[in-house]
Scaffold this active site. Sequence first.
Site, PDB file in Angstrom:
ATOM      1  N   CYS A  52       0.863  -1.176   0.000  1.00 60.27           N
ATOM      2  CA  CYS A  52       0.000   0.000   0.000  1.00 60.27           C
ATOM      3  C   CYS A  52       0.904   1.232   0.000  1.00 60.27           C
ATOM      4  CB  CYS A  52      -0.902   0.003   1.231  1.00 60.27           C
ATOM      5  SG  CYS A  52      -1.841   1.542   1.408  1.00 60.27           S
ATOM      6  N   ASP A  59      -0.173  -6.054   0.271  1.00 59.51           N
ATOM      7  CA  ASP A  59      -1.420  -6.432  -0.388  1.00 59.51           C
ATOM      8  C   ASP A  59      -1.153  -7.716  -1.156  1.00 59.51           C
ATOM      9  OD1 ASP A  59      -3.121  -4.236   0.342  1.00 59.51           O
ATOM     10  OD2 ASP A  59      -1.943  -2.981  -1.006  1.00 59.51           O
ATOM     11  N   VAL A  74       5.304 -13.183 -24.265  1.00 53.82           N
ATOM     12  CA  VAL A  74       6.143 -12.917 -23.104  1.00 53.82           C
ATOM     13  C   VAL A  74       6.723 -14.244 -22.614  1.00 53.82           C
ATOM     14  CG1 VAL A  74       4.253 -13.047 -21.409  1.00 53.82           C
ATOM     15  CG2 VAL A  74       6.321 -11.735 -20.884  1.00 53.82           C
ATOM     16  N   GLU A  75       7.990 -14.224 -22.251  1.00 53.62           N
ATOM     17  CA  GLU A  75       8.646 -15.419 -21.705  1.00 53.62           C
ATOM     18  C   GLU A  75       8.239 -15.537 -20.237  1.00 53.62           C
ATOM     19  OE1 GLU A  75      10.874 -17.983 -19.744  1.00 53.62           O
ATOM     20  OE2 GLU A  75      11.528 -15.910 -19.415  1.00 53.62           O
ATOM     21  N   SER A  76       7.794 -16.717 -19.810  1.00 53.53           N
ATOM     22  CA  SER A  76       7.145 -16.876 -18.505  1.00 53.53           C
ATOM     23  C   SER A  76       8.077 -16.668 -17.311  1.00 53.53           C
ATOM     24  CB  SER A  76       6.454 -18.238 -18.408  1.00 53.53           C
ATOM     25  OG  SER A  76       7.394 -19.280 -18.541  1.00 53.53           O
ATOM     26  N   HIS A  93      -4.068  -0.875  -5.908  1.00 57.01           N
ATOM     27  CA  HIS A  93      -4.416  -2.072  -6.678  1.00 57.01           C
ATOM     28  C   HIS A  93      -4.675  -1.737  -8.148  1.00 57.01           C
ATOM     29  CE1 HIS A  93      -4.667  -3.553  -2.706  1.00 57.01           C
ATOM     30  NE2 HIS A  93      -5.977  -3.689  -2.577  1.00 57.01           N
ATOM     31  N   GLU A  94      -5.463  -0.673  -8.357  1.00 61.64           N
ATOM     32  CA  GLU A  94      -5.826  -0.277  -9.723  1.00 61.64           C
ATOM     33  C   GLU A  94      -4.581   0.105 -10.528  1.00 61.64           C
ATOM     34  OE1 GLU A  94      -9.125   0.822  -6.813  1.00 61.64           O
ATOM     35  OE2 GLU A  94      -6.950   1.047  -6.865  1.00 61.64           O
TER      36      GLU A  94
END
Length: 164
Positions: A52, A59, A74-76, A93-94
Amino acid sequence: MRDKEENLTLLGNKGVKYSETYSPDVLECFENKHPDVDYFVKFNCPEFTSLCPITGQPDFACIYISYVPDKLLVESKSLKIYMFSFRNHGDFHEDCVNIIMKDLIKLMDPKYIEVTGMFMPRGGISIDPYANYGKPGTKWEEMAWTRLMNHDMNPAESGLTGGR
């Protein structure tokens, strides 16, 4: 495109260091060998953590990333290290959800992408931000709008009524 695949530095590297700070530069991509086929790639990241920005409290969330690739994927392992880099990052969060989506758009330029964060409740409230993007001027732009308008048609399933 072949040089993109040869530049993967994290996959198979046992000496990888996890960043203590937000680090989009760790993301790597490789060539989509099926650009003629529209298909989804979905990542479930159930151990996402961030801080936060006001209180510094942690969070916890499950982040879902779904995308339809164009020329790159994307490579994992790089995605895992990137997601870990949020551990000490302070953002709402947003913001986290939108940052993740924008970083992946910048990396891959996908046809379509959506990112959902299912954050654990704090103070009796959970926050579940959703962001999406469809490549402008394509059918994916219209799909993004449609999915945005209909993304949460069953709130009990998404946790909005405590149905987690």
